[in-house]
Write a protein that holds these residues in place. Structure first.
Motif, PDB file in Angstrom:
ATOM      1  N   PRO A  43       0.810  -1.227   0.000  1.00 23.04           N
ATOM      2  CA  PRO A  43       0.000   0.000   0.000  1.00 23.04           C
ATOM      3  C   PRO A  43       0.841   1.274   0.000  1.00 23.04           C
ATOM      4  O   PRO A  43       0.377   2.322  -0.459  1.00 23.04           O
ATOM      5  N   GLU A  44       2.070   1.187   0.477  1.00 25.34           N
ATOM      6  CA  GLU A  44       2.955   2.356   0.416  1.00 25.34           C
ATOM      7  C   GLU A  44       3.280   2.701  -1.036  1.00 25.34           C
ATOM      8  O   GLU A  44       3.252   3.877  -1.429  1.00 25.34           O
ATOM      9  N   LEU A  45       3.587   1.686  -1.829  1.00 25.87           N
ATOM     10  CA  LEU A  45       3.890   1.901  -3.243  1.00 25.87           C
ATOM     11  C   LEU A  45       2.654   2.348  -4.020  1.00 25.87           C
ATOM     12  O   LEU A  45       2.700   3.348  -4.762  1.00 25.87           O
ATOM     13  N   ILE A  46       1.570   1.622  -3.868  1.00 26.13           N
ATOM     14  CA  ILE A  46       0.354   1.946  -4.609  1.00 26.13           C
ATOM     15  C   ILE A  46      -0.149   3.333  -4.222  1.00 26.13           C
ATOM     16  O   ILE A  46      -0.474   4.162  -5.078  1.00 26.13           O
ATOM     17  N   GLY A  47      -0.184   3.596  -2.928  1.00 27.86           N
ATOM     18  CA  GLY A  47      -0.619   4.914  -2.469  1.00 27.86           C
ATOM     19  C   GLY A  47       0.328   6.005  -2.912  1.00 27.86           C
ATOM     20  O   GLY A  47      -0.097   7.109  -3.272  1.00 27.86           O
ATOM     21  N   GLY A  48       1.624   5.712  -2.904  1.00 29.16           N
ATOM     22  CA  GLY A  48       2.612   6.695  -3.343  1.00 29.16           C
ATOM     23  C   GLY A  48       2.479   7.014  -4.811  1.00 29.16           C
ATOM     24  O   GLY A  48       2.609   8.167  -5.228  1.00 29.16           O
ATOM     25  N   PHE A  49       2.200   6.006  -5.637  1.00 25.94           N
ATOM     26  CA  PHE A  49       2.003   6.232  -7.067  1.00 25.94           C
ATOM     27  C   PHE A  49       0.799   7.144  -7.312  1.00 25.94           C
ATOM     28  O   PHE A  49       0.783   7.928  -8.260  1.00 25.94           O
ATOM     29  N   LEU A  86      14.048   1.967   5.650  1.00 27.56           N
ATOM     30  CA  LEU A  86      13.949   1.000   4.559  1.00 27.56           C
ATOM     31  C   LEU A  86      12.730   1.266   3.675  1.00 27.56           C
ATOM     32  O   LEU A  86      12.794   1.121   2.451  1.00 27.56           O
ATOM     33  N   SER A  87      11.607   1.666   4.290  1.00 24.98           N
ATOM     34  CA  SER A  87      10.421   1.996   3.496  1.00 24.98           C
ATOM     35  C   SER A  87      10.683   3.204   2.605  1.00 24.98           C
ATOM     36  O   SER A  87      10.340   3.207   1.411  1.00 24.98           O
ATOM     37  N   ILE A  88      11.296   4.224   3.177  1.00 28.23           N
ATOM     38  CA  ILE A  88      11.592   5.436   2.402  1.00 28.23           C
ATOM     39  C   ILE A  88      12.554   5.123   1.262  1.00 28.23           C
ATOM     40  O   ILE A  88      12.367   5.580   0.130  1.00 28.23           O
ATOM     41  N   SER A  89      13.581   4.334   1.546  1.00 30.65           N
ATOM     42  CA  SER A  89      14.592   4.039   0.523  1.00 30.65           C
ATOM     43  C   SER A  89      14.006   3.231  -0.626  1.00 30.65           C
ATOM     44  O   SER A  89      14.500   3.299  -1.763  1.00 30.65           O
ATOM     45  N   ALA A  94      11.008   5.023  -6.182  1.00 25.18           N
ATOM     46  CA  ALA A  94      10.046   4.480  -7.145  1.00 25.18           C
ATOM     47  C   ALA A  94       8.975   5.505  -7.481  1.00 25.18           C
ATOM     48  O   ALA A  94       8.625   5.711  -8.655  1.00 25.18           O
ATOM     49  N   VAL A  95       8.455   6.166  -6.464  1.00 22.79           N
ATOM     50  CA  VAL A  95       7.385   7.149  -6.664  1.00 22.79           C
ATOM     51  C   VAL A  95       7.900   8.367  -7.431  1.00 22.79           C
ATOM     52  O   VAL A  95       7.239   8.858  -8.359  1.00 22.79           O
ATOM     53  N   ILE A  96       9.066   8.849  -7.074  1.00 23.79           N
ATOM     54  CA  ILE A  96       9.640  10.023  -7.747  1.00 23.79           C
ATOM     55  C   ILE A  96       9.891   9.725  -9.224  1.00 23.79           C
ATOM     56  O   ILE A  96       9.587  10.545 -10.102  1.00 23.79           O
ATOM     57  N   TYR A  97      10.431   8.554  -9.512  1.00 22.19           N
ATOM     58  CA  TYR A  97      10.689   8.191 -10.908  1.00 22.19           C
ATOM     59  C   TYR A  97       9.377   8.058 -11.675  1.00 22.19           C
ATOM     60  O   TYR A  97       9.270   8.520 -12.819  1.00 22.19           O
ATOM     61  N   TYR A 186      -1.891  -2.463  -9.363  1.00 22.87           N
ATOM     62  CA  TYR A 186      -1.984  -0.999  -9.333  1.00 22.87           C
ATOM     63  C   TYR A 186      -3.134  -0.442 -10.165  1.00 22.87           C
ATOM     64  O   TYR A 186      -3.933   0.352  -9.671  1.00 22.87           O
ATOM     65  N   LYS A 187      -3.238  -0.836 -11.420  1.00 25.29           N
ATOM     66  CA  LYS A 187      -4.270  -0.270 -12.290  1.00 25.29           C
ATOM     67  C   LYS A 187      -5.666  -0.521 -11.753  1.00 25.29           C
ATOM     68  O   LYS A 187      -6.532   0.355 -11.744  1.00 25.29           O
ATOM     69  N   ARG A 188      -5.915  -1.756 -11.301  1.00 23.28           N
ATOM     70  CA  ARG A 188      -7.249  -2.101 -10.796  1.00 23.28           C
ATOM     71  C   ARG A 188      -7.604  -1.293  -9.557  1.00 23.28           C
ATOM     72  O   ARG A 188      -8.757  -0.877  -9.375  1.00 23.28           O
ATOM     73  N   ILE A 189      -6.625  -1.090  -8.695  1.00 25.61           N
ATOM     74  CA  ILE A 189      -6.896  -0.399  -7.437  1.00 25.61           C
ATOM     75  C   ILE A 189      -6.876   1.113  -7.606  1.00 25.61           C
ATOM     76  O   ILE A 189      -7.667   1.837  -6.985  1.00 25.61           O
ATOM     77  N   SER A 190      -5.988   1.614  -8.460  1.00 26.39           N
ATOM     78  CA  SER A 190      -5.797   3.064  -8.561  1.00 26.39           C
ATOM     79  C   SER A 190      -6.999   3.778  -9.154  1.00 26.39           C
ATOM     80  O   SER A 190      -7.300   4.916  -8.770  1.00 26.39           O
ATOM     81  N   VAL A 191      -7.700   3.142 -10.096  1.00 23.56           N
ATOM     82  CA  VAL A 191      -8.820   3.821 -10.763  1.00 23.56           C
ATOM     83  C   VAL A 191      -9.908   4.232  -9.770  1.00 23.56           C
ATOM     84  O   VAL A 191     -10.281   5.410  -9.712  1.00 23.56           O
ATOM     85  N   PRO A 192     -10.443   3.315  -8.958  1.00 21.90           N
ATOM     86  CA  PRO A 192     -11.476   3.750  -7.996  1.00 21.90           C
ATOM     87  C   PRO A 192     -10.931   4.698  -6.924  1.00 21.90           C
ATOM     88  O   PRO A 192     -11.654   5.594  -6.462  1.00 21.90           O
TER      89      PRO A 192
END
Length: 199
Positions: A43-49, A86-89, A94-97, A186-192
């Motif tokens: 959820p950190e990655l998906i939410g960050g995206f 470790l979470s931040i690193s 990934a999110v910035i890129y 990601y795609k399935r979750i990010s849309v809603p």
């Protein structure tokens, strides 16, 4: 705009809470006797995206704060600080890129960059923070640490082999699995979730 900002903050809180819950769904691996594998970075990655770097930081912070509120600390905050680092690193690069290259390929490359940096950070954090804490708290030394790891991986004989055969493979496994799950979900979750923010 104010309503959207509130919804973005609420989403960060929700994703942080999910990450906190996922911390409990951990399981041991034959790679490291001191760490268990979990998918709280998902959820950190998906939410960050979705929310960007600031949102990613908010999600990670919520996860760690909830852990401290409901569980406290058994490591004099060393474990929590290491988890935060470790979470931040992993997540922030990934999110910035992905923010700069907003494509599926950009997400994949961002995750790979984050994974590499997180693995490097894990070596530093383990050697200079986590293992020294165990040695101080439980009266252990490097021989004891290496002996425990050697019981799982007989080829571990010293600090270099501990890094190469235990710390690195464990963190590579963790980041690869989380990255694959993120790319699939990601795609399935990010849309809603994006609709929830913008409505």
């Amino acid at each position: 705009m104010k309503r959207e900002s509130t919804r973005r903050l609420a989403l960060a809180g929700m994703m942080g809470a999910i990450a906190f819950v996922l911390m409990f769904l951990s399981f041991p691996t034959p790679l490291n006797p001191f760490a268990e594998l979990d998918f709280s970075a998902l959820p950190e990655l998906i939410g960050g995206f979705i929310l960007g770097p600031i949102g990613a930081l908010q999600i990670i912070t919520v996860k760690i704060l909830l852990k401290l509120v409901f569980q406290g600390t058994s490591t004099a905050f060393t474990g929590e600080l290491c988890a935060y680092i470790l979470s931040i690193s992993y997540v922030l690069p990934a999110v910035i890129y992905y923010r700069k290259y907003h494509t599926k390929q950009g997400a994949l490359i961002g995750i790979i960059i984050g994974a590499v940096l997180a693995v490097i950070a894990s070596v530093v954090v383990n050697i200079y923070m986590i293992y020294p804490f165990f040695m101080t708290a439980y009266g252990m030394n490097w021989d004891a640490i290496i002996g425990m790891c050697s019981a799982l991986i007989p080829a571990v004989k010293d600090i270099p082999t501990l890094v190469i055969l235990s710390i690195v493979p464990f963190n590579v496994l963790s980041r690869v699995l989380t990255g694959i799950m993120t790319m699939l979900m990601y795609k399935r979750i990010s849309v809603p979730l994006k609709k929830m923010i913008m409505r």
